[in-house]
Scaffold this motif. Structure first.
Motif, PDB file in Angstrom:
ATOM      1  N   LEU A   7      -3.421   4.994  13.139  1.00 46.04           N
ATOM      2  CA  LEU A   7      -3.641   5.751  11.916  1.00 46.04           C
ATOM      3  C   LEU A   7      -4.633   5.043  10.995  1.00 46.04           C
ATOM      4  O   LEU A   7      -4.804   3.835  11.078  1.00 46.04           O
ATOM      5  N   ASN A   8      -5.222   5.801  10.089  1.00 50.47           N
ATOM      6  CA  ASN A   8      -6.163   5.252   9.116  1.00 50.47           C
ATOM      7  C   ASN A   8      -5.397   4.409   8.088  1.00 50.47           C
ATOM      8  O   ASN A   8      -4.468   4.908   7.450  1.00 50.47           O
ATOM      9  N   PRO A   9      -5.787   3.145   7.893  1.00 53.32           N
ATOM     10  CA  PRO A   9      -5.090   2.278   6.933  1.00 53.32           C
ATOM     11  C   PRO A   9      -5.034   2.860   5.513  1.00 53.32           C
ATOM     12  O   PRO A   9      -4.044   2.675   4.807  1.00 53.32           O
ATOM     13  N   ASP A  10      -6.074   3.583   5.108  1.00 55.20           N
ATOM     14  CA  ASP A  10      -6.065   4.198   3.774  1.00 55.20           C
ATOM     15  C   ASP A  10      -4.990   5.276   3.675  1.00 55.20           C
ATOM     16  O   ASP A  10      -4.328   5.427   2.647  1.00 55.20           O
ATOM     17  N   ASP A  11      -4.825   6.048   4.763  1.00 59.04           N
ATOM     18  CA  ASP A  11      -3.786   7.089   4.785  1.00 59.04           C
ATOM     19  C   ASP A  11      -2.394   6.452   4.760  1.00 59.04           C
ATOM     20  O   ASP A  11      -1.482   6.961   4.113  1.00 59.04           O
ATOM     21  N   ILE A  12      -2.233   5.354   5.477  1.00 62.48           N
ATOM     22  CA  ILE A  12      -0.952   4.641   5.488  1.00 62.48           C
ATOM     23  C   ILE A  12      -0.615   4.194   4.066  1.00 62.48           C
ATOM     24  O   ILE A  12       0.491   4.423   3.573  1.00 62.48           O
ATOM     25  N   GLN A  13      -1.595   3.581   3.389  1.00 62.01           N
ATOM     26  CA  GLN A  13      -1.358   3.090   2.032  1.00 62.01           C
ATOM     27  C   GLN A  13      -1.049   4.241   1.075  1.00 62.01           C
ATOM     28  O   GLN A  13      -0.154   4.144   0.237  1.00 62.01           O
ATOM     29  N   LYS A  14      -1.776   5.332   1.210  1.00 61.02           N
ATOM     30  CA  LYS A  14      -1.546   6.505   0.358  1.00 61.02           C
ATOM     31  C   LYS A  14      -0.120   7.024   0.543  1.00 61.02           C
ATOM     32  O   LYS A  14       0.572   7.358  -0.424  1.00 61.02           O
ATOM     33  N   ALA A  15       0.332   7.099   1.797  1.00 57.65           N
ATOM     34  CA  ALA A  15       1.689   7.578   2.082  1.00 57.65           C
ATOM     35  C   ALA A  15       2.738   6.629   1.515  1.00 57.65           C
ATOM     36  O   ALA A  15       3.726   7.062   0.912  1.00 57.65           O
ATOM     37  N   LEU A  16       2.540   5.321   1.682  1.00 52.00           N
ATOM     38  CA  LEU A  16       3.496   4.344   1.155  1.00 52.00           C
ATOM     39  C   LEU A  16       3.552   4.416  -0.370  1.00 52.00           C
ATOM     40  O   LEU A  16       4.630   4.328  -0.968  1.00 52.00           O
ATOM     41  N   ASP A  17       2.387   4.580  -1.003  1.00 47.28           N
ATOM     42  CA  ASP A  17       2.339   4.689  -2.464  1.00 47.28           C
ATOM     43  C   ASP A  17       3.061   5.945  -2.944  1.00 47.28           C
ATOM     44  O   ASP A  17       3.744   5.929  -3.967  1.00 47.28           O
ATOM     45  N   THR A  18       2.899   7.031  -2.207  1.00 53.04           N
ATOM     46  CA  THR A  18       3.537   8.304  -2.576  1.00 53.04           C
ATOM     47  C   THR A  18       5.059   8.179  -2.604  1.00 53.04           C
ATOM     48  O   THR A  18       5.721   8.775  -3.452  1.00 53.04           O
ATOM     49  N   PHE A  19       5.609   7.392  -1.685  1.00 48.76           N
ATOM     50  CA  PHE A  19       7.068   7.275  -1.568  1.00 48.76           C
ATOM     51  C   PHE A  19       7.582   5.895  -1.987  1.00 48.76           C
ATOM     52  O   PHE A  19       8.624   5.440  -1.498  1.00 48.76           O
ATOM     53  N   LYS A  20       6.859   5.252  -2.892  1.00 51.68           N
ATOM     54  CA  LYS A  20       7.232   3.923  -3.374  1.00 51.68           C
ATOM     55  C   LYS A  20       8.565   3.943  -4.135  1.00 51.68           C
ATOM     56  O   LYS A  20       9.349   3.015  -4.063  1.00 51.68           O
ATOM     57  N   ALA A  21       8.806   5.029  -4.863  1.00 48.93           N
ATOM     58  CA  ALA A  21      10.036   5.122  -5.660  1.00 48.93           C
ATOM     59  C   ALA A  21      11.257   5.275  -4.747  1.00 48.93           C
ATOM     60  O   ALA A  21      11.246   6.069  -3.809  1.00 48.93           O
ATOM     61  N   VAL A  22      12.282   4.512  -5.055  1.00 44.64           N
ATOM     62  CA  VAL A  22      13.522   4.563  -4.296  1.00 44.64           C
ATOM     63  C   VAL A  22      14.103   5.978  -4.378  1.00 44.64           C
ATOM     64  O   VAL A  22      14.144   6.574  -5.447  1.00 44.64           O
ATOM     65  N   GLY A  23      14.492   6.515  -3.235  1.00 49.35           N
ATOM     66  CA  GLY A  23      15.092   7.843  -3.189  1.00 49.35           C
ATOM     67  C   GLY A  23      14.097   8.978  -3.048  1.00 49.35           C
ATOM     68  O   GLY A  23      14.477  10.140  -3.016  1.00 49.35           O
TER      69      GLY A  23
END
Length: 109
Positions: A7-23
């Motif tokens: 996968l594209n590292p930028d897409d991975i980071q974007k996805a992780l940032d999107t779901f950073k908040a617990v829950g």
């Protein structure tokens, strides 16, 4: 094999940032944002093998808790509630773990 070879590292980071908040984790949106949904069946299978940390052929509940770390080491742990919801969504045969076929079907949802 690392996830960033699939996968594209930028897409991975974007996805992780999107779901950073617990829950906040939503597997459907995560697979879409990270780009896995658009990948070939072979690439989805490779991603499954990265997440199957103990090489058992299944992603068990304990591995699922750390699924975001499978995409990047700075990914957060899923909560117990998120882990159980993810497992319930994927585990179609009710054996308490996610097989490669179940994972592929979940990604395609």
């Amino acid at each position: 094999m690392a996830m960033n070879s699939i996968l594209n590292p930028d897409d991975i980071q974007k996805a992780l940032d999107t779901f950073k908040a617990v829950g906040s984790f939503d597997h459907k949106r995560f697979f879409e944002i990270v780009g896995l949904k658009a990948k070939s069946a072979d690439e989805v299978k490779k991603a499954f093998h990265v997440l199957d940390a103990d090489n058992s052929g299944f992603i068990e509940e304990e591995e699922l808790k750390f699924v975001l770390k499978g995409f990047a080491t700075d990914g957060r742990d899923l909560t117990d509630k998120e882990t159980k919801a993810f497992l319930q969504a994927a585990d179609k045969d009710g054996d308490g773990k996610i097989g490669a076929e179940e994972f592929a079907a979940l990604v395609r949802e």
